[in-house]
Write an enzyme that holds these catalytic residues in place. Structure first.
Site, PDB file in Angstrom:
ATOM      1  N   LEU A  31       1.001  -6.434  12.383  1.00 54.72           N
ATOM      2  CA  LEU A  31       1.456  -5.263  13.133  1.00 54.72           C
ATOM      3  C   LEU A  31       0.264  -4.356  13.401  1.00 54.72           C
ATOM      4  CD1 LEU A  31       4.820  -4.475  11.315  1.00 54.72           C
ATOM      5  CD2 LEU A  31       4.526  -5.227  13.690  1.00 54.72           C
TER       6      LEU A  31
ATOM      7  N   HIS B 276      -7.453  -3.584   3.964  1.00 53.78           N
ATOM      8  CA  HIS B 276      -6.463  -3.531   2.877  1.00 53.78           C
ATOM      9  C   HIS B 276      -6.979  -4.360   1.702  1.00 53.78           C
ATOM     10  CE1 HIS B 276      -3.324  -1.715   5.423  1.00 53.78           C
ATOM     11  NE2 HIS B 276      -3.945  -2.381   6.389  1.00 53.78           N
ATOM     12  N   LEU B 277      -7.241  -3.687   0.585  1.00 54.49           N
ATOM     13  CA  LEU B 277      -7.734  -4.403  -0.604  1.00 54.49           C
ATOM     14  C   LEU B 277      -6.630  -4.667  -1.618  1.00 54.49           C
ATOM     15  CD1 LEU B 277     -11.156  -2.592  -1.292  1.00 54.49           C
ATOM     16  CD2 LEU B 277     -10.821  -4.923  -0.414  1.00 54.49           C
ATOM     17  N   ARG B 278      -5.454  -4.014  -1.454  1.00 59.82           N
ATOM     18  CA  ARG B 278      -4.378  -4.108  -2.455  1.00 59.82           C
ATOM     19  C   ARG B 278      -4.884  -3.576  -3.802  1.00 59.82           C
ATOM     20  NH1 ARG B 278      -1.579  -4.423   2.085  1.00 59.82           N
ATOM     21  NH2 ARG B 278      -1.249  -6.522   2.878  1.00 59.82           N
TER      22      ARG B 278
ATOM     23  N   LYS C 206      -4.625   8.731   6.467  1.00 57.90           N
ATOM     24  CA  LYS C 206      -3.936   7.732   7.279  1.00 57.90           C
ATOM     25  C   LYS C 206      -2.526   8.164   7.613  1.00 57.90           C
ATOM     26  CE  LYS C 206      -3.311   3.691   9.254  1.00 57.90           C
ATOM     27  NZ  LYS C 206      -3.269   2.342   8.685  1.00 57.90           N
TER      28      LYS C 206
ATOM     29  N   HIS D 121      -6.600  -0.395  14.874  1.00 58.60           N
ATOM     30  CA  HIS D 121      -6.191  -1.728  15.349  1.00 58.60           C
ATOM     31  C   HIS D 121      -5.495  -1.677  16.710  1.00 58.60           C
ATOM     32  CE1 HIS D 121      -2.534  -0.297  13.452  1.00 58.60           C
ATOM     33  NE2 HIS D 121      -2.921  -0.598  12.241  1.00 58.60           N
TER      34      HIS D 121
ATOM     35  N   ASP E 182      -8.610  -4.864   9.629  1.00 59.40           N
ATOM     36  CA  ASP E 182      -7.204  -4.811   9.215  1.00 59.40           C
ATOM     37  C   ASP E 182      -6.836  -6.072   8.426  1.00 59.40           C
ATOM     38  OD1 ASP E 182      -4.733  -3.698   8.815  1.00 59.40           O
ATOM     39  OD2 ASP E 182      -3.912  -4.303  10.752  1.00 59.40           O
TER      40      ASP E 182
ATOM     41  N   HIS F 221     -11.567  -0.631   8.597  1.00 58.00           N
ATOM     42  CA  HIS F 221     -10.109  -0.659   8.342  1.00 58.00           C
ATOM     43  C   HIS F 221      -9.795  -1.895   7.502  1.00 58.00           C
ATOM     44  CE1 HIS F 221      -5.775   0.037   9.769  1.00 58.00           C
ATOM     45  NE2 HIS F 221      -5.729  -0.924   8.866  1.00 58.00           N
TER      46      HIS F 221
ATOM     47  N   ASN G  71      -2.083   2.175   1.594  1.00 55.40           N
ATOM     48  CA  ASN G  71      -0.648   1.817   1.544  1.00 55.40           C
ATOM     49  C   ASN G  71      -0.320   0.908   0.365  1.00 55.40           C
ATOM     50  OD1 ASN G  71      -2.015  -0.335   2.809  1.00 55.40           O
ATOM     51  ND2 ASN G  71      -0.203  -0.986   3.937  1.00 55.40           N
TER      52      ASN G  71
ATOM     53  N   ALA H  17       3.956  -8.843   7.493  1.00 56.71           N
ATOM     54  CA  ALA H  17       2.971  -8.682   8.567  1.00 56.71           C
ATOM     55  C   ALA H  17       1.582  -8.556   7.966  1.00 56.71           C
ATOM     56  CB  ALA H  17       3.301  -7.442   9.384  1.00 56.71           C
TER      57      ALA H  17
ATOM     58  N   HIS I 281      -1.874   4.740  12.569  1.00 55.73           N
ATOM     59  CA  HIS I 281      -1.142   3.520  12.935  1.00 55.73           C
ATOM     60  C   HIS I 281      -0.279   3.903  14.124  1.00 55.73           C
ATOM     61  CE1 HIS I 281       0.845  -0.434  12.015  1.00 55.73           C
ATOM     62  NE2 HIS I 281       1.648   0.093  12.927  1.00 55.73           N
TER      63      HIS I 281
END
Ligand code: DOR
Ligand code: ZN
Length: 357
Positions: free
Chosen positions: A229, A18-20, A102, A177, A257, A16, A44, A273, A139
């Site tokens: 979060l 987030h690489l943007r 997701k 998470h 995360d 899990h 996201n 967050a 989530h």
């Protein structure tokens, strides 16, 4: 008996992350590639990654941002919306590059405005996912502002996850998470297996939820870099997560995360967050496992159970952690001049990951 000074394990993966996008990628990809062989990449973005074509384009941008000689493998996901066509699931599956879909309840967290407004709307998509073995990554928080923020995970499980599980008993689900004893208990109560004999139910656990209770948010003042979060919970929940992660139960596996936000976006009147843990992820997990004298269990959690759940081979390479203190930098280079503040900035970590050849 002297304590072992090194710990060698199968190269881990992050289930899990987030690489943007854009200018963030050279930073985020390098951090994760130094720690992990593969990662499940969250969709996201702004706008979100909603179909296979977008996921493949995003994957190409990630691959292009890899450091020289890195074989880091991004495992892509789609962002489920009210209007995702069920036929998209077959396209995603056939691509071989998309490994999950997701579910963000609309409004639950960063860039979740396009998320699902009512689960009943996506039942035809869940049906297609159940049929094709495509995991649903959840989530798990209600967005109902009447519900106390510390209760949103437990209420989500009761109101939404239980009904989905009953309606789709063969669906592969990862509760992402997890932060509460309630979530860990719910996962343990799911005993289904897929055709390969792997669990139908999984859960990722972050390093920060293993290391900190909600007290960390208010230690001597408001600490925005500990805000994520689902938010950190009270100490008994952290203890339940440590129990789950160190139990050897294959339904619980590593998912950082790691969610980068530039310093100014965190240190703000309305801070974002997300905790940046990727640069020291394994060291943070090792610290958490050491707290329970459970370092021999780290390999299953970090390197085996996630791959088994997703039906992917375990990595062949190995990594070594050495018992050697390292100080987490106060700030790391990131998009703007302010940089980004990693979790545990300024703290001394007892383990160090040796560079991967
Ligand atoms: O803390 C979080 N940050 N939780 C999420 O669910 C999203 C993430 C992000 O993208 O920043
Ligand atoms: Zn996330």
């Amino acid at each position: 008996m002297t304590e072992a000074q090194t710990l060698t394990l199968i190269r881990p993966d992050d289930w899990h992350l987030h690489l943007r996008d854009g200018a963030a990628l050279p930073h985020t990809v390098a951090w994760s590639a130094a720690q992990f062989a593969r990662a499940i990449v969250m969709p996201n973005l702004m706008p979100p990654v909603v179909d296979t074509a977008q996921a493949l384009a995003y994957r190409a941008r990630i691959l292009a941002a890899r450091p020289a000689h890195s074989a880091f493998e991004p495992l892509m996901t789609l962002y489920l919306t009210d209007s995702t066509p069920p036929a998209e699931i077959a396209r995603a599956k056939d691509s071989g590059a998309v490994h999950g879909v997701k579910l963000y309840p609309a409004g639950a967290t960063t860039n979740s405005d396009s998320g699902v407004t009512a689960l009943s709307r996506v039942y035809p998509v869940l049906e297609a996912m159940q049929r094709s073995g495509m995991p649903l990554l959840v989530h798990g928080e209600v967005t109902d502002t009447e519900v106390d923020v510390f209760d949103r995970e437990a209420v989500f499980i009761e109101r939404h996850l239980d009904p989905v599980r009953r309606a789709f008993p063969e669906l592969k689900i990862v509760l992402e998470h997890i932060t509460t004893a309630d979530a860990a208990a719910w996962v343990r109560a799911q005993h289904g297996r897929d055709a390969r004999g792997a669990p139908l139910q999984g859960a990722t656990i972050t390093a920060h939820h293993l290391l900190y209770s909600r007290n960390a948010l208010f230690a001597g003042g408001l600490r925005p870099h500990y805000y994520c979060l689902p938010v950190l919970k009270r100490a008994r929940h952290r203890a339940a997560l440590l129990d789950a992660a160190t139990s050897g139960d294959a339904r619980f596996f590593l998912g950082t995360d790691s969610a980068p936000h530039a310093r100014a976006a965190k240190e703000s009147g309305c801070g974002c967050a997300g905790c940046l843990t990727a640069p020291h992820a394994l060291e943070l997990y090792a610290q958490a496992f050491a707290e329970r004298d459970a370092l021999p269990r780290l390999e299953g959690f970090a390197s085996c159970f996630g791959a088994d759940f997703y039906g992917l081979p375990r990595n062949a390479a190995r990594v070594t952690l050495r018992r050697e203190a390292q100080r987490v930098p106060d700030v790391l280079p990131y998009l703007g001049d302010d940089g980004i503040v990693p979790l545990a900035a300024g703290d001394s970590l007892p383990w160090r990951l040796l560079p991967v050849a």
